[in-house]
Design a protein around this motif. Sequence first.
Motif, mmCIF file in Angstrom:
data_model
loop_
_atom_site.group_PDB
_atom_site.id
_atom_site.type_symbol
_atom_site.label_atom_id
_atom_site.label_comp_id
_atom_site.label_asym_id
_atom_site.label_seq_id
_atom_site.Cartn_x
_atom_site.Cartn_y
_atom_site.Cartn_z
ATOM 1 N N LYS A 85 39.686 4.144 -5.937
ATOM 2 C CA LYS A 85 40.821 4.296 -6.788
ATOM 3 C C LYS A 85 41.651 3.386 -6.585
ATOM 4 O O LYS A 85 41.875 2.725 -5.675
ATOM 5 N N PRO A 86 42.368 3.019 -7.769
ATOM 6 C CA PRO A 86 43.492 1.801 -7.802
ATOM 7 C C PRO A 86 44.391 1.951 -6.885
ATOM 8 O O PRO A 86 44.861 1.001 -6.394
ATOM 9 N N PHE A 87 44.841 3.261 -6.385
ATOM 10 C CA PHE A 87 45.882 3.214 -5.502
ATOM 11 C C PHE A 87 45.474 2.665 -4.042
ATOM 12 O O PHE A 87 45.973 1.975 -3.473
ATOM 13 N N LEU A 88 44.010 2.785 -3.817
ATOM 14 C CA LEU A 88 43.533 2.399 -2.485
ATOM 15 C C LEU A 88 43.151 0.900 -2.448
ATOM 16 O O LEU A 88 43.649 0.190 -1.884
ATOM 17 N N SER B 19 46.701 16.215 -3.804
ATOM 18 C CA SER B 19 46.274 15.144 -5.000
ATOM 19 C C SER B 19 45.362 14.198 -4.706
ATOM 20 O O SER B 19 44.798 13.640 -5.879
ATOM 21 N N LYS B 20 44.959 14.153 -3.585
ATOM 22 C CA LYS B 20 43.837 12.997 -3.081
ATOM 23 C C LYS B 20 44.383 11.712 -3.606
ATOM 24 O O LYS B 20 43.344 11.158 -4.630
ATOM 25 N N PRO B 21 45.242 11.035 -3.509
ATOM 26 C CA PRO B 21 45.882 9.899 -4.213
ATOM 27 C C PRO B 21 44.786 8.798 -3.946
ATOM 28 O O PRO B 21 44.334 7.944 -4.845
ATOM 29 N N LEU B 22 44.121 8.861 -2.479
ATOM 30 C CA LEU B 22 43.182 7.691 -2.251
ATOM 31 C C LEU B 22 41.729 8.044 -2.269
ATOM 32 O O LEU B 22 40.837 7.206 -2.339
ATOM 33 N N ASP B 23 41.474 9.251 -2.400
ATOM 34 C CA ASP B 23 40.052 9.617 -2.492
ATOM 35 C C ASP B 23 39.229 9.098 -1.492
ATOM 36 O O ASP B 23 38.042 8.635 -1.787
ATOM 37 N N ALA B 24 39.483 9.150 -0.222
ATOM 38 C CA ALA B 24 38.696 8.664 0.687
ATOM 39 C C ALA B 24 38.825 9.194 2.141
ATOM 40 O O ALA B 24 39.894 9.798 2.350
#
Lengths: 130, 326
Positions: A85-88, B19-24
């Motif tokens: 994701k762009p955030f990561l 919200s799982k901002p990083l989804d990892a």
Amino acid sequence: MAEHKHKLAIFRGRLKFKSNVQKIWGVLVFLSIVTAIEVALGIIKPPILLNYFLGIKILNWIFIIMTIIKAYYITWDFMHVRDEKPFLKNTIVVPLLILIPFLLFILLWEGSYIFEVMFDGLKAWNFDIY
Amino acid sequence: MQASSLSKTKENTWGGGGSKPLDAAYGKLMMWFFIVSDALTFSGFLVAYGFSRFKNIDSWPIADEVFTHFPFLHGIDAPMYYVALMTFILIFSSVTMVLAVDAGHNNNKNRVAFYMLLTIIGGAVFVGSQAWEWKNFIKGEYGAVEIQNGDILQFYNLEEEKRIPIDEFYISSTQERITHDDNVGIWYLSEAKLPEITLQEVMAGFNNDQNLTVRLEKLDDTGHKIILSRDEAEIKLASATRVVKGANLIRNEYGNPLFADFFFFITGFHGFHVFSGVILNIIIFINVLLGTYEKRGQYDMVEKVGLYWHFVDLVWVFVFTFFYLV
């Protein structure tokens, strides 16, 4: 973990692969070509490229840019940053993009300043008693 | 976070408030944060190298003259080929690692094991190559002389227009001088191991052959080391203090001591990373064979150790550029 989806295009979508495994081999070929060019340039050292540009030889600029290109493909495709994701992505890349050029600028500037002081400012930089 | 059991680890994506901002996965995020901090450590080292190099921009050793060895090609000048090969080995082991991660996503145990094994072999070959590179660097090739102000003078044959190793022109003297150890005199008095070729022998050989001269550490405008005339060389050599062969942390035959210091420190630190990467890979490899991840239903651990392995490769790409190419 069946939901793993990979983005299979590199070079801004110009080169598309059918599967992730194919993409990996494709990136390996690309990285090998870049390394081969680097080594060839390092051995031949074309005289035109030995001129200076912004204080550094053009040849060295080429090496540095090629290194950054290699780093990009290693992180984006081997480390799967392309699929994150762009955030990561930003969490990883932005701190490095800010801190490393900052550190580079300060220390290299200081290094060349010290060189100038030692080169011009003193009659001899030669201690007889060692 | 709940304590995770083997079956629970399937849902280990960090929530971040829902919200799982990083989804990892949590572990993967932590590996990424470690990598970012380690990247800053390495950039600190490489920038310090750059600092020292800019500070001594007119007298830095030329990497092409330092790393010229290739296995089984003795006496042949092969600059950089071997490091290029090492780079390729490491990139290739990175590829097998990413193939292992990919096989892990398809839950294919045998393929994961196979690719992990290839990765381990690649890493071991790389560490071995680095050890060999160190050995050549420490042993040295030509030898040189240090003068009173700490500068290194390398010998050069004016007639053949190439460098000449000290063991080709020295005149061996019959006088024998043995190393003074603390067991033969006063117990606290001893000296470092004597060089095989003494300064007197080198000087005798130099005076015997009028074609010999020396090269300075200093570089001329085109980036070559300055070669002195015979007369100038004799003046310089009058203040010679010792023979230097090979490299250590205090002095090296290639020039500036900082060059060897940074070489040992940065490639050593990187080699240590590769070594720990190989150990981690072996642990994961054994776990794959034992079926630990098969039971868990996912191969996240392979991916995490893979991230570390790629990072090691990434660092080498930079070390290669800044130590060998630039």
